[in-house]
Design an enzyme around this catalytic site. Sequence first.
Site, short mmCIF file in Angstrom:
data_model
loop_
_atom_site.label_atom_id
_atom_site.label_comp_id
_atom_site.label_asym_id
_atom_site.label_seq_id
_atom_site.Cartn_x
_atom_site.Cartn_y
_atom_site.Cartn_z
N SER A 33 6.58 40.46 25.23
CA SER A 33 5.12 40.47 25.33
C SER A 33 4.65 40.32 26.77
CB SER A 33 4.51 39.37 24.46
OG SER A 33 4.68 38.11 25.06
N LYS A 50 2.39 32.91 27.51
CA LYS A 50 1.27 33.83 27.60
C LYS A 50 0.38 33.46 28.80
CE LYS A 50 1.92 36.13 23.67
NZ LYS A 50 3.29 35.63 23.46
#
Length: 217
Positions: free
Chosen positions: A136, A175
């Site tokens: 990601s 993230k």
Amino acid sequence: MTLNKKMPARRQRILDFIQTFIEDNGLPPTVRDIQKACEISSTSVVDYNLRILDRDGFLNRRPDVARGIELLDDAGQPVGAVPRVQIVGRIAAGSPLPVFSAEGNAASQEFESIEVAPDLPKRHGRLFALEVQGQSMIDALIDDGDVVVIKPSHLAEPGEMVVAWLKDEEEATLKKFYPEGDQVRLQPANSSMDPIRCSAGNVEIRGKVVSVIRKFG
């Protein structure tokens, strides 16, 4: 360091260069660095001389590691050892997954430590590292299997890359952090993946990424 033994001029030049390179850069040179600086015809010649220096007790070498050269002193101990950071577990760059807590003291036996640039501990103090699972964060040049070096922190600025702990799910994820009122957006760096949105009260920052160590091969 044992520099007073008789040896061929080329081998002495290699040893001198390794010492100078480590002093100047805080990490060992690669074989190609040595080849270029010492004007040697091929990497195989460098490799041969490194094996002799290893055999004679001037250095330890791991041929499978790009910078796996460690100088030894007269007592056979490492000279100016490169700082290492403990890898304490895995972190998801994708869907969140359970991860070793940065607040703990014991690391899994499955993991090891990893060398880092000398300036990192000087600038950031105590650090830990996590192995990345998932893609990601691929657009931030962080791939599956890479290692992220983390500065423990419960605070982060918008846009910083963080280890975020989701309290209700008891899971962690890697993230970019964006607070949005009473919500938090945990943004992947992958255009094919959606952000994670949750209440601010459900997110706890465990640390900020200060370095990435790439996996090659």
